[in-house]
Design a protein around this motif. Structure first.
Motif, PDB file in Angstrom:
ATOM      1  N   ASP A 417      -2.043 -15.101 -51.323  1.00  0.00           N
ATOM      2  CA  ASP A 417      -2.128 -16.164 -50.012  1.00  0.00           C
ATOM      3  C   ASP A 417      -1.776 -15.210 -48.543  1.00  0.00           C
ATOM      4  O   ASP A 417      -0.612 -14.819 -48.484  1.00  0.00           O
ATOM      5  CB  ASP A 417      -1.232 -17.210 -50.064  1.00  0.00           C
ATOM      6  N   THR A 418      -2.814 -14.970 -48.214  1.00  0.00           N
ATOM      7  CA  THR A 418      -2.814 -13.681 -46.968  1.00  0.00           C
ATOM      8  C   THR A 418      -2.819 -14.397 -45.655  1.00  0.00           C
ATOM      9  O   THR A 418      -3.882 -14.829 -45.134  1.00  0.00           O
ATOM     10  CB  THR A 418      -4.088 -12.735 -47.383  1.00  0.00           C
ATOM     11  N   THR A 422      -7.297 -13.117 -35.996  1.00  0.00           N
ATOM     12  CA  THR A 422      -8.162 -12.047 -35.586  1.00  0.00           C
ATOM     13  C   THR A 422      -7.493 -11.059 -34.750  1.00  0.00           C
ATOM     14  O   THR A 422      -7.608  -9.827 -34.778  1.00  0.00           O
ATOM     15  CB  THR A 422      -9.023 -12.971 -34.438  1.00  0.00           C
ATOM     16  N   ASP A 508       1.749 -19.611 -34.556  1.00  0.00           N
ATOM     17  CA  ASP A 508       2.006 -20.435 -35.641  1.00  0.00           C
ATOM     18  C   ASP A 508       3.675 -20.650 -35.982  1.00  0.00           C
ATOM     19  O   ASP A 508       4.470 -19.986 -35.508  1.00  0.00           O
ATOM     20  CB  ASP A 508       1.480 -19.624 -36.930  1.00  0.00           C
ATOM     21  N   ARG A 534     -11.004 -21.443 -36.190  1.00  0.00           N
ATOM     22  CA  ARG A 534     -10.039 -21.804 -35.195  1.00  0.00           C
ATOM     23  C   ARG A 534     -10.920 -22.422 -34.052  1.00  0.00           C
ATOM     24  O   ARG A 534     -11.908 -21.798 -33.565  1.00  0.00           O
ATOM     25  CB  ARG A 534      -9.570 -20.488 -34.384  1.00  0.00           C
TER      26      ARG A 534
END
Ligand code: WTA
Length: 664
Positions: A417-418, A422, A508, A534
């Protein structure tokens, strides 16, 4: 994300050990974490050394003028040479670089590194011939065809930064990007295949070019690939067929080595204002980050692996993990043009079976849609070749993670899970498949070389078991260098929140569990994440308000089972619209507004729901309280309304909703 979901996540107890075979031959072992932490610059220099430099650097990192970083100062290299020529020179010219699979089943092309080198060289010569020089910007608006990769590498080869615009964006969105980066040339195609039919692209470029002209920017040339053969309008002054100028160009081209900090590309992404940000990546650091992470996180064995990333080249994932990372590493990969369900629902799994894909990288939203269709479909295919699975773009819920691992990966494959953006250019937080055990729903820890933390408002690390803001604590090579043309916005957006600590603020929220592992929870700002894309609430609000019938609009991202979040809009109509019969919030006006957003931004931004309301909840200072609207959109009891200027507004909104809602 609510406290309840948070605590559900943290009760997730399933654990998966790395398979012994992966662990034994892993590219990166556990020792790398300590080695990198002890001397990050030495570690990054070692990773940069995996590339071919025409001239080595004098200094690994210049961080004397934060937040403006320079990496591998004084070094010179060519990104296209690193992705193509060096593999041919090393005797691997016959190795397949791309197994290209078109959406129509009979369309396939295998392209070797030698062929790719010739094609990229021809395109580089053709672009030069069209007047593109070092530093000029080229926009790429193409479907998932090999020419998209060739175009990007050809631009990189001549030092012309590219800006790839996702083919699903509208002419307006394209125009604003063309204008913002002052693109000299646009590379597009007549169209592409999606969902079983040919859809047009060139008309959007014609319209986008006209709109850019209205904004005062002239696009000089449009280079058009013939993909579908459909009719296109033609302007002899501007339009040029790819097959006319590229096919006849020479396949000899000597790539020039550029400064490590030479701009490689600009990728537009949504921020918290209506204007998209042009994220600038430069050459040496970016390529180091993309190639290192692709090798380490996917444990790439270039001689035996067949890699496939399902992302579109219009997004950063397509840049780092379909073009620059895998090609710099000499990988063999699959590139697929179409949708997962065309012509049949198992198309992706068929491709994995046909090509013996060993590493597969996709987004949670896709996984959830397959889960819904049931395991009978993937179970029809032999996917025993798979050894590593990856996920990116949004938080992967534990159920989707486990389904992915069990049904697609046959219960054998680690799932990485990466987490990245951007702006970060490459993966920052992820398990290493041969080292870290898997915890469904957690991106785990920063990879070697990266510093990440979860901090409170004061910028202090939160204790294990608590939540806060996700930050990156030290510079990294593939970091964005600035926002194109707007250094101030770059500073304000990412570096002002924790200025004292010099932390990069990712936007985040995240939580550290009792072991200190990181669970990314999603955006804390006005950015939504719809199917891993996004979108900015303000951008959609501006689109809505640009419609003559709309007085005011507020947009929120509401939880959605399929797409992660969905766009929900609350709209106040102008009195004139009310008078002319739109006042009942009927289906017509809602449909009209949804269509309007599609046209202004693109289909991905289309609101799932538009609610016509008499008022919007605002604070005394006039700020819209989206939190309350989100409660409504997520069918929750409305939270604390005491800071509202008029606390009865929420009652009005809730009462009126029965008639004004339309879902589509
Ligand atoms: C979200 C895509 C949770 C996050 C590469 C981030 C994720 C935004 C993950 C960047 C993940 C990406 N877990 N959330 N593994 N990966 N995100 O710029 O909110 O399109 O800030 O880059 O996607 O989106 P972007």
């Amino acid at each position: 994300m609510t406290e309840e979901t948070l605590s559900n996540l943290l009760h997730e107890e399933r654990r998966f050990e790395p398979p012994a075979a992966v662990a034994e031959h892993a590219n990166l072992k556990a020792e790398a974490y300590e080695r990198a932490a002890a001397d990050p610059e030495a570690f990054w220099a070692e990773q940069a050394g995996r590339l071919d430099w025409a001239q080595s650097w004098d200094q690994v990192l210049d961080w004397s003028d934060p937040p403006f970083a320079k990496w591998f100062v004084g070094g010179r290299l060519n990104a296209s040479y690193n992705c193509v020529d060096r593999h041919v020179e090393a005797g691997r010219g016959d190795k397949v670089a791309l197994h290209w699979v078109g959406e129509p089943v009979e369309d396939k092309r295998d392209i070797t590194y030698a062929q790719l080198k010739d094609e990229v060289s021809r395109a580089a010569n053709a672009l030069t011939e069209l007047g593109v020089g070092t530093g000029d910007r080229v926009a790429i608006y193409l479907p998932m065809i090999p020419e998209a990769v060739v175009a990007m590498l050809a631009c990189a080869r001549i030092g012309a930064p590219h800006t790839v615009v996702f083919g699903g964006f509208s002419a307006d969105a394209l125009a604003s990007r063309l204008e913002d980066c002052q693109a000299k040339v646009v590379i597009t195609s007549d169209g592409g295949y999606r969902r079983g039919s040919a859809s047009a692209l060139k008309p959007a470029v014609d319209e986008g070019r006209a709109k850019a002209a209205e904004l005062g920017h002239t696009v000089e040339k449009v280079l058009v690939v013939r993909r579908t053969g459909q009719d296109v309008a033609w302007d002899d002054e501007v339009d040029v067929w790819w097959h006319d100028v590229v096919d006849s160009a020479s396949a000899e081209h000597t790539p020039e080595a550029f400064d490590s900090e030479h701009p490689l590309y600009v990728m537009y992404t949504s921020g918290t204002t209506g204007k998209p940000k042009g994220i600038l990546h430069t050459t040496g650091g970016y390529l180091t980050g993309a190639s290192y992470t692709h090798w380490a996180v996917f444990d790439l064995k270039p001689d035996t692996d067949v890699y496939w990333c399902s992302a579109d080249i219009g997004w950063v994932t397509g840049h780092s993990y379909m073009v620059y990372g895998p090609l710099a590493n000499g990988a063999t990969q699959v590139m697929y043009e179409g949708t997962p369900d065309s012509p049949e629902r198992g198309r992706w799994w068929k491709i994995i079976e046909d090509y013996g894909v060993t590493i597969f990288y996709t987004a949670p939203t896709a996984i959830r849609s397959f889960m819904k269709q049931g395991r009978e479909i993937p179970d029809r295919y032999d996917m025993s070749s798979l050894r590593i699975l990856g996920s990116v773009g949004e938080p992967i819920n534990p159920e989707a993670y486990v389904w992915y691992r069990e049904v697609i990966g046959g219960g054998r494959t680690p799932v990485v899970d990466t987490w990245w953006q951007t702006e970060t250019g490459s993966i920052m937080i992820s398990p290493l498949p041969g080292v870290t055990h898997g915890k469904p729903g957690s991106a785990m820890t920063p990879i070697p070389g990266v510093g990440a933390e979860v901090v409170n408002d004061a910028g202090e690390p939160v204790p294990n078991g608590s939540g806060g803001y996700l930050v990156l604590t030290q510079p990294w090579p593939s970091m964005l260098r600035t926002i194109w043309g707007d250094d101030q916005r770059f500073k304000d957006t990412y570096w002002s929140r924790f200025k004292e600590q010099r932390y990069y603020f990712a936007g985040d929220g995240a939580k550290k569990d009792e072991d200190g592992d990181i669970w990314v929870l999603g955006r804390v700002d006005d950015v939504m994440n719809v199917s891993g894309h996004r979108l900015s609430t303000t951008e959609i609000e501006s689109a809505l308000v640009s419609h003559p019938k709309v007085a005011e609009a507020a947009v929120v991202g509401a939880k959605d089972e399929d797409t992660g979040q969905a766009v929900c809009a609350f709209v106040i109509l102008r009195e004139s619209a009310l008078d002319s019969g739109g006042g009942d919030g009927g289906d017509d006006i809602v449909a009209e507004l949804r269509q309007h957003v599609r046209k202004e931004i693109g289909p991905i931004a289309t609101p799932r729901q538009i609610m016509i309301v008499p008022e919007l909840p605002k604070t005394r200072s006039g700020k819209i309280m989206r939190r309350l609207l989100k409660d409504v959109a997520e069918h929750r009891e409305v939270g604390d309304v005491t800071t509202l200027a008029d606390s009865s507004v929420m009652d009005l909104i809730s009462k009126g909703l029965g008639s004004g809602t339309a879902e589509g």
